[in-house]
Design an enzyme around this catalytic site. Sequence first.
Site, mmCIF file in Angstrom:
data_model
loop_
_atom_site.group_PDB
_atom_site.id
_atom_site.type_symbol
_atom_site.label_atom_id
_atom_site.label_comp_id
_atom_site.label_asym_id
_atom_site.label_seq_id
_atom_site.Cartn_x
_atom_site.Cartn_y
_atom_site.Cartn_z
ATOM 1 N N ASN A 9 0.859 -1.177 0.000
ATOM 2 C CA ASN A 9 0.000 0.000 0.000
ATOM 3 C C ASN A 9 0.902 1.236 0.000
ATOM 4 O OD1 ASN A 9 -1.836 2.018 0.487
ATOM 5 N ND2 ASN A 9 -2.424 1.323 2.533
ATOM 6 N N TRP A 10 0.962 1.896 -1.151
ATOM 7 C CA TRP A 10 1.890 3.025 -1.276
ATOM 8 C C TRP A 10 1.285 4.318 -0.736
ATOM 9 C CZ3 TRP A 10 4.054 1.722 -6.869
ATOM 10 C CH2 TRP A 10 4.827 0.552 -6.764
ATOM 11 N N LYS A 11 0.026 4.314 -0.383
ATOM 12 C CA LYS A 11 -0.637 5.487 0.208
ATOM 13 C C LYS A 11 -0.380 6.736 -0.642
ATOM 14 C CE LYS A 11 -0.206 3.159 4.597
ATOM 15 N NZ LYS A 11 -0.167 3.254 6.042
ATOM 16 N N HIS A 95 -9.564 1.435 4.564
ATOM 17 C CA HIS A 95 -8.275 1.579 5.267
ATOM 18 C C HIS A 95 -8.454 2.510 6.466
ATOM 19 C CE1 HIS A 95 -4.196 2.698 6.255
ATOM 20 N NE2 HIS A 95 -3.847 1.560 5.685
ATOM 21 N N GLU A 97 -6.812 4.857 7.666
ATOM 22 C CA GLU A 97 -6.578 6.295 7.451
ATOM 23 C C GLU A 97 -7.829 6.948 6.864
ATOM 24 O OE1 GLU A 97 -2.994 5.652 5.241
ATOM 25 O OE2 GLU A 97 -2.015 5.053 7.107
ATOM 26 N N GLU A 167 -5.796 -4.858 10.302
ATOM 27 C CA GLU A 167 -4.719 -3.905 10.553
ATOM 28 C C GLU A 167 -4.999 -3.137 11.840
ATOM 29 O OE1 GLU A 167 -2.607 -2.659 6.682
ATOM 30 O OE2 GLU A 167 -4.450 -1.525 6.765
ATOM 31 N N GLY A 173 2.326 2.056 10.706
ATOM 32 C CA GLY A 173 3.323 3.121 10.565
ATOM 33 C C GLY A 173 3.994 3.501 11.862
ATOM 34 N N SER A 215 3.158 -2.305 10.351
ATOM 35 C CA SER A 215 4.605 -2.415 10.574
ATOM 36 C C SER A 215 5.187 -3.772 10.186
ATOM 37 C CB SER A 215 4.950 -2.050 12.019
ATOM 38 O OG SER A 215 4.561 -0.706 12.279
ATOM 39 N N GLY A 236 2.647 -1.110 4.264
ATOM 40 C CA GLY A 236 2.834 0.273 3.854
ATOM 41 C C GLY A 236 4.316 0.561 3.647
ATOM 42 N N GLY A 237 4.965 1.070 4.694
ATOM 43 C CA GLY A 237 6.351 1.534 4.624
ATOM 44 C C GLY A 237 7.306 0.588 3.905
#
Length: 250
Positions: A9-11, A95, A97, A167, A173, A215, A236-237
């Site tokens: 997930n590159w957000k 998601h 966010e 999640e 993150g 994470s 993500g990261g």
Amino acid sequence: MRRKIIAGNWKMNLTLPEAKAIASGLKEKVSSQTAVEVMVFPSALHLHAVAEILSGSPVITGAQNAYPAVLTAMTGEICPAQLSDFGIKTILVGHSERRQFLGETSEICNEKIKFFLNSGVRVVYCIGETLAERESQNTFTVLKDQIKKGLFGIESAKFKDLVIAYEPVWAIGTGKVATPEQAEEAHAFVRKEIGALFVGADKVAESIQILYGGSVKPDNIASLLAKPNIDGGLVGGASQKLDSFLGLIK
Ligand code: PGA
């Protein structure tokens, strides 16, 4: 057997050249022999370029969000019919966010999930509790609510195109990954709740893929995937650098 999935997930991260470089690296390294299914969710602006690079590759390009309607007057949004011009048939829904900062409720998620599944789109539905909810012993109440409301009224035949991503919000993150035991406990609960959605849902629950997110890194993914109810990762990261993305896939 449920096939494992590694989804990046590159957000709202990465410039176009960066996104293209990772996509090119994935195209080179991921083949039909790769054991896991690989997905990437770039920014909407980068979908066209990334999907073009990945065409002919088993790596799936998906959208981070879409609006549940056909081509119509809806300023600022994109819809499955437009995504399908680029061969994009996978969409993330719910998601944390979007739930936290953009007011996306499980009811809104339900509308999207239904519309997307009926449009022949595969959906990755994200659920998870906040730190406050976990600390007040409400994790399972929250997960149950997100499952019941988000998946309300979905026909059993449509579940084959549905993936769940658990999640925990406190792990996203933050570098604070859930222990494999904490994640497994939540995944087993989610599977059980899906199995209780309707008569005969136990079969659906047995075959649905449930990803863990929060994470995930190349050095903790193996211990998570070793658990019986964890079918992959939504990352993500660590998916935003080619080396670590490839490390996860390996
Ligand atoms: P993270 O993000 O891997 O950076 O924690 C996961 C996600 O939000 O999907």
